[in-house]
Design an enzyme around this catalytic site. Structure first.
Site, PDB file in Angstrom:
ATOM      1  CE  LYS A  76     -10.118   8.761 -19.551  1.00  0.00           C
ATOM      2  NZ  LYS A  76     -10.436  10.083 -19.023  1.00  0.00           N
ATOM      3  NE  ARG A  88      -2.899   0.465   3.387  1.00  0.00           N
ATOM      4  CZ  ARG A  88      -2.314   0.888   4.516  1.00  0.00           C
ATOM      5  NH1 ARG A  88      -1.773   2.095   4.583  1.00  0.00           N
ATOM      6  NH2 ARG A  88      -2.265   0.109   5.578  1.00  0.00           N
ATOM      7  CG  ASP A 121      -6.693  16.718 -16.263  1.00  0.00           C
ATOM      8  OD1 ASP A 121      -5.998  16.027 -17.043  1.00  0.00           O
ATOM      9  OD2 ASP A 121      -7.765  16.318 -15.791  1.00  0.00           O
ATOM     10  CE1 TYR A 166     -14.183  12.333 -17.416  1.00  0.00           C
ATOM     11  CE2 TYR A 166     -13.774  12.469 -15.068  1.00  0.00           C
ATOM     12  CZ  TYR A 166     -14.191  11.752 -16.172  1.00  0.00           C
ATOM     13  OH  TYR A 166     -14.614  10.467 -16.009  1.00  0.00           O
TER      14      TYR A 166
HETATM   15  C1  LIG Z   1     -11.022  10.532 -17.744  1.00  0.00           C
HETATM   16  C2  LIG Z   1     -10.568  11.800 -17.188  1.00  0.00           C
HETATM   17  C3  LIG Z   1     -10.437  11.984 -15.800  1.00  0.00           C
HETATM   18  C4  LIG Z   1     -10.817  10.903 -14.799  1.00  0.00           C
HETATM   19  O1  LIG Z   1      -9.953   9.821 -14.881  1.00  0.00           O
HETATM   20  P1  LIG Z   1     -10.373   8.289 -14.587  1.00  0.00           P
HETATM   21  O2  LIG Z   1      -9.120   7.539 -14.899  1.00  0.00           O
HETATM   22  O3  LIG Z   1     -11.522   7.947 -15.472  1.00  0.00           O
HETATM   23  O4  LIG Z   1     -10.739   8.206 -13.145  1.00  0.00           O
HETATM   24  C5  LIG Z   1      -9.965  13.201 -15.361  1.00  0.00           C
HETATM   25  N1  LIG Z   1      -9.638  14.192 -16.214  1.00  0.00           N
HETATM   26  C6  LIG Z   1      -9.754  14.043 -17.552  1.00  0.00           C
HETATM   27  C7  LIG Z   1      -9.377  15.165 -18.446  1.00  0.00           C
HETATM   28  C8  LIG Z   1     -10.225  12.854 -18.079  1.00  0.00           C
HETATM   29  O5  LIG Z   1     -10.361  12.723 -19.396  1.00  0.00           O
END
Ligand SMILES: *Cc1c(COP(=O)(O)O)cnc(C)c1O
Length: 392
Positions: free
Chosen positions: A210, A61, A185, A113
């Site tokens: 992604k 962890r 982000d 998002y």
């Molecule tokens: C998908 C996404 C998230 C969230 O991520 P998860 O891996 O689905 O929890 C946050 N920010 C952006 C820009 C995203 O495309």
């Protein structure tokens, strides 16, 4: 205890180019056996040699060698002090907002998002934090929104799904002047095209689900920080919330990173073709794509990024056309998410941005005629031909 393990020192490979760093990681091969693929350390705990001797690993962890290899690799690629790998992008953002105290204020991009919006509105608002959403492409709006309580400025660029571009150097200057942290982000462009820490950001966050992993086969989140103090916060978060990424999932992201540069080039090239083709289609009212020369943020993109990415959003002529597109695509898949090898078409209204209140969605332009395409790495002619038959 003394730490005795080959894994504690690693080379940041400053002499290598990005593509080579992505392939060779932090340790890269496994130093004891020479295994070229870094092993999956599927273990919960670690044996200690004797009373006062350990390897420096205690319990997965807290720290796991496979996750650590991914975290270090991401720190190298983003040019940060330390990296952290979470069980999802959402988990990464939960720990990020864990920096906030009661009464703190945050300014965010206005079309972030949906899940990030939900974390702010449904969880941290309840704990006494305040959130303001502005169009970060308009610096005056940001300046008007920041104040003495603004602990953090949170930027997506380009935004999801409206593709608005924010000038990170200029925003960093505003953040520094106000004593606020700048968080970016970087999910849409990845460090291959954009490195926010070099432009003055303090923290980069990713949905590793992604482009970083890139194959639509794992859920993951990444944080990279500039500075030791922030690193301590995230170490504590993973230790306490227990939201670190599992060893196998860490390995999948590491494996994805090896081809990040190649994939991003192809996503970028295909998206340019698809965006240009869509723009000429009679049923397409408007195409949102950061790579158009007449895009409001084009000049900023040329300065701060080395590519426009693989995302294209569009406004169609009617809700009927949207239904037709989503039901008729063949090779292209109608699914939520982005950044994988497969071209996906998403309907933000009921999928990614369902959490955003209807009036705000409407104001942003996320309505029943709006769709988002994550352009994959297939042959661009096949993608266009599929869109052509689906829109006919
Ligand atoms: C998908 C996404 C998230 C969230 O991520 P998860 O891996 O689905 O929890 C946050 N920010 C952006 C820009 C995203 O495309």
């Amino acid at each position: 205890m003394t730490d005795q393990c080959f894994y504690h020192s690693y080379d940041r490979k400053e002499h290598l180019h990005f593509e080579s760093k992505a392939v060779h990681g932090a340790l890269g091969y496994e130093p004891i056996t020479g295994a070229v693929s870094f092993p999956i350390f599927q273990t919960a705990t670690f044996r200690h040699e004797s009373f006062d001797v350990s390897t420096g690993y205690y319990y997965s962890r807290l720290e796991n060698p496979t996750r650590q290899e991914l975290e270090r690799t991401m720190a190298i690629l983003e040019g940060g002090t330390e990296g952290f790998a979470f069980s999802s992008g959402q988990a990464a953002n939960m720990s990020l907002f864990g920096l906030l105290n009661k009464g703190d204020h945050v300014v965010l991009s206005d079309d972030i998002y949906g899940g990030t919006y939900r974390i702010c509105q449904d969880i941290f608002s309840r704990l006494g934090c305040e959130f303001t959403y502005v169009d970060m492409a308009e610096l005056e709006h940001l300046k008007a929104a920041v104040g003495p309580k603004t602990r953090m400025i949170f930027v997506e660029t380009p935004t999801n799904p409206m593709m608005k571009v924010a000038d990170l150097s200029a925003i960093s200057a505003i953040a520094k002047e106000n004593g606020s942290l700048l968080v970016v982000d970087n999910t849409f462009l990845t460090p291959y095209f954009q490195r926010p820490l070099a432009l003055g950001a303090d923290i980069v966050v990713h949905s590793g689900t992604k482009y970083l992993s890139g194959h639509n086969d794992v859920i993951a989140g990444i944080v990279v920080v500039a500075g030791q103090e922030l690193a301590e916060h995230f170490t504590m978060q993973i230790k306490s919330r227990g939201n670190g990424l599992a060893p196998f999932d860490s390995w999948l992201v590491l494996r994805g990173l090896k081809t990040l540069a190649l994939r991003m080039e192809k996503h970028n090239e295909n998206a340019a073709w698809v965006a240009a083709w869509l723009r000429g289609h009679p049923k397409v009212k408007r195409v949102y794509y950061a790579g158009f020369e007449d895009h409001r943020g084009y000049g900023v993109s040329l300065r701060q990024t080395t590519g426009f990415g693989g995302m294209v959003s569009l406004e169609l002529d009617s809700a009927e056309t949207v239904k037709q597109l989503l039901s008729r695509v063949k090779m292209i898949l109608f699914a939520e998410s982005l950044g994988g090898t497969e071209t996906l078409v998403t309907y933000p209204l009921t999928q990614t941005h369902e959490s955003i209140p209807a009036d705000i969605r409407e104001k942003l332009g996320i309505h029943e005629r709006f769709v988002r395409i994550s352009v994959g790495i297939e042959n661009s002619e096949d993608i266009i031909r599929d869109l052509e038959q689906a829109l006919a």
